[in-house]
Design an enzyme around this catalytic site. Structure first.
Site, PDB file in Angstrom:
ATOM      1  CE  LYS A  54      -3.900  -2.206   2.227  1.00  0.00           C
ATOM      2  NZ  LYS A  54      -4.422  -2.662   3.511  1.00  0.00           N
ATOM      3  CD  GLN A  98      -3.666  -4.305   6.643  1.00  0.00           C
ATOM      4  OE1 GLN A  98      -3.763  -3.264   6.005  1.00  0.00           O
ATOM      5  NE2 GLN A  98      -3.843  -5.485   6.095  1.00  0.00           N
ATOM      6  CG  ASP A 121     -10.367   0.056   5.023  1.00  0.00           C
ATOM      7  OD1 ASP A 121     -10.116  -0.441   3.911  1.00  0.00           O
ATOM      8  OD2 ASP A 121      -9.626  -0.060   6.016  1.00  0.00           O
TER       9      ASP A 121
HETATM   10  N1  GUE Z   1      -8.390  -2.209   6.889  1.00  0.00           N
HETATM   11  C1  GUE Z   1      -8.117  -3.102   5.947  1.00  0.00           C
HETATM   12  N2  GUE Z   1      -8.403  -2.840   4.660  1.00  0.00           N
HETATM   13  C2  GUE Z   1      -8.106  -3.751   3.686  1.00  0.00           C
HETATM   14  O1  GUE Z   1      -8.366  -3.488   2.480  1.00  0.00           O
HETATM   15  C3  GUE Z   1      -7.476  -4.984   4.054  1.00  0.00           C
HETATM   16  C4  GUE Z   1      -7.206  -5.196   5.418  1.00  0.00           C
HETATM   17  N3  GUE Z   1      -7.546  -4.255   6.345  1.00  0.00           N
HETATM   18  N4  GUE Z   1      -6.634  -6.350   5.822  1.00  0.00           N
HETATM   19  C5  GUE Z   1      -6.215  -7.363   4.880  1.00  0.00           C
HETATM   20  C6  GUE Z   1      -7.045  -7.340   3.627  1.00  0.00           C
HETATM   21  C7  GUE Z   1      -6.433  -8.066   2.451  1.00  0.00           C
HETATM   22  N5  GUE Z   1      -6.277  -7.067   1.394  1.00  0.00           N
HETATM   23  C8  GUE Z   1      -5.664  -7.325   0.171  1.00  0.00           C
HETATM   24  C9  GUE Z   1      -5.293  -6.335  -0.709  1.00  0.00           C
HETATM   25  C10 GUE Z   1      -4.627  -6.609  -1.900  1.00  0.00           C
HETATM   26  C11 GUE Z   1      -4.294  -7.895  -2.241  1.00  0.00           C
HETATM   27  C12 GUE Z   1      -3.529  -8.164  -3.501  1.00  0.00           C
HETATM   28  O2  GUE Z   1      -3.070  -7.256  -4.159  1.00  0.00           O
HETATM   29  N6  GUE Z   1      -3.338  -9.437  -3.891  1.00  0.00           N
HETATM   30  C13 GUE Z   1      -2.570  -9.812  -5.078  1.00  0.00           C
HETATM   31  C14 GUE Z   1      -1.398 -10.724  -4.779  1.00  0.00           C
HETATM   32  C15 GUE Z   1      -1.276 -11.149  -3.366  1.00  0.00           C
HETATM   33  C16 GUE Z   1      -0.084 -12.051  -3.054  1.00  0.00           C
HETATM   34  O3  GUE Z   1       0.643 -12.490  -3.950  1.00  0.00           O
HETATM   35  O4  GUE Z   1       0.066 -12.298  -1.852  1.00  0.00           O
HETATM   36  C17 GUE Z   1      -3.467 -10.515  -6.062  1.00  0.00           C
HETATM   37  O5  GUE Z   1      -4.534 -11.023  -5.669  1.00  0.00           O
HETATM   38  O6  GUE Z   1      -3.109 -10.573  -7.227  1.00  0.00           O
HETATM   39  C18 GUE Z   1      -4.679  -8.903  -1.390  1.00  0.00           C
HETATM   40  C19 GUE Z   1      -5.359  -8.622  -0.212  1.00  0.00           C
HETATM   41  C20 GUE Z   1      -6.688  -5.866   1.877  1.00  0.00           C
HETATM   42  N7  GUE Z   1      -7.140  -5.968   3.127  1.00  0.00           N
END
Ligand code: GUE
Length: 296
Positions: A54, A98, A121
């Site tokens: 991020k 987070q 969020d």
């Molecule tokens: N307050 C809060 N807001 C959130 O938005 C939040 C959070 N807490 N806690 C955790 C989760 C999880 N999350 C992700 C964001 C991007 C990918 C992402 O970019 N994933 C890539 C690759 C991931 C990898 O290779 O590990 C993909 O799917 O292509 C995944 C998961 C946001 N979250």
């Protein structure tokens, strides 16, 4: 049929490019730089990776990034005091705490302390209520990203049968609200739903957000349907670590009309929408016109 693959990574790059352009214009014309504050409590390794990503994406689009890493033992009063400080800071337009937080912290209390206008969020009860009543709000990033991909693929969603599998506050419920807002006929299914396969099979749009690896299989998909896979599950297969969604990709892609992959689908869109929300929050805070196409 072999499904069209909806490339979330490429789509997210386009969204980030739009954000970058708008951020540059804000700097030139208004002397304003949008700022995002991310608060991480504790040492969860997955959370650390997300927060790092991020931070990098925020800098890349030209925004200011403020990272606050707090010890896992941080008390409630200390965390709330930090949020109060960020709420009052004019350089901060978006605040993200987070999740999950360590167990001793009450996440509802913490999230609801964030000024609703800075709640990028979209988890604050005010934003949840605004979304539910169709009023202008901050929209949760993951469902917003899914909506953008669906609108891009279908044009209008009006009249389509949408089934959301999963009823979480962060994905399932807001996703259902957004689909309803676009005039879909919406069903929210979950682990206790009777005849889940039969319910899913009626969906023109099937959103899987259950948090169970590969639970939605091809036999649950209507031929030609659009399948959005919100799941991010790390599993071990053949002695290797693998990232899979909540959809069994191979079998579903054989039946669906379009499908998002994991990785490279919803995940990258979530981060792009976080940046879009920060930009939107900054424009609203300064009484400026909001970017088009980046909000619900
Ligand atoms: N307050 C809060 N807001 C959130 O938005 C939040 C959070 N807490 N806690 C955790 C989760 C999880 N999350 C992700 C964001 C991007 C990918 C992402 O970019 N994933 C890539 C690759 C991931 C990898 O290779 O590990 C993909 O799917 O292509 C995944 C998961 C946001 N979250």
């Amino acid at each position: 049929m072999t499904a069209k693959v909806i490339d979330g990574k490429a789509f997210a790059a386009k969204v980030r490019a739009q954000v970058t352009e708008h951020v540059a214009r804000l700097a030139e014309q208004n002397g304003i730089q949008p700022g995002l504050a991310v608060v991480l409590v504790g040492e969860d390794p997955a959370s650390k990776v997300y927060v790092k990503n991020k931070h990098a994406s925020t800098i890349e689009v030209g925004m200011a990034s403020f990272e606050h890493r707090l010890d896992a033992s941080t008390g409630e009063a200390e965390l709330l005091a930090l949020i109060d400080q960020l709420n009052a800071d004019p350089k901060v337009h978006g605040i993200l705490v987070q999740l999950p937080l360590p167990a001793h912290l009450n996440s509802e209390l913490v999230i609801n302390r964030i000024a609703p206008a800075k709640d990028v969020d979209g988890f604050h009860i005010s934003n949840v209520g605004l979304l539910g009543t169709g009023q202008k709000s901050m929209v949760p990033c993951t469902p917003l990203g899914c909506l953008m991909m669906l609108r891009d693929h279908h044009g209008s969603l009006a009249g389509l049968n949408a089934v959301v599998v999963g009823r979480s506050n962060i994905v399932g419920k807001p996703m259902a609200q957004l689909l309803l807002g676009d005039s879909c006929t919406v069903t929210i299914a979950h682990s206790r739903t009777k005849d889940l396969a039969e319910v899913c099979k009626r969906a023109d749009i099937l959103v899987a957000a259950v948090g169970r690896p590969e639970m939605v299989t091809g036999d649950m998909v209507k031929p030609g349907a659009t399948v959005i896979d919100v799941g991010i599950n790390r599993i071990e297969r053949d002695g290797k670590n693998k990232l899979v969604g909540d959809v069994h990709y191979e079998s579903a892609a054989a039946v669906a009309g379009a499908i998002t992959p994991v990785p490279g689908g919803v995940g990258p869109m979530t981060i792009a929408c976080l940046l879009a929300n920060t930009l939107t929050a900054c424009c609203r805070a300064n009484g400026l016109e909001e970017p088009k196409g980046l909000t619900a």
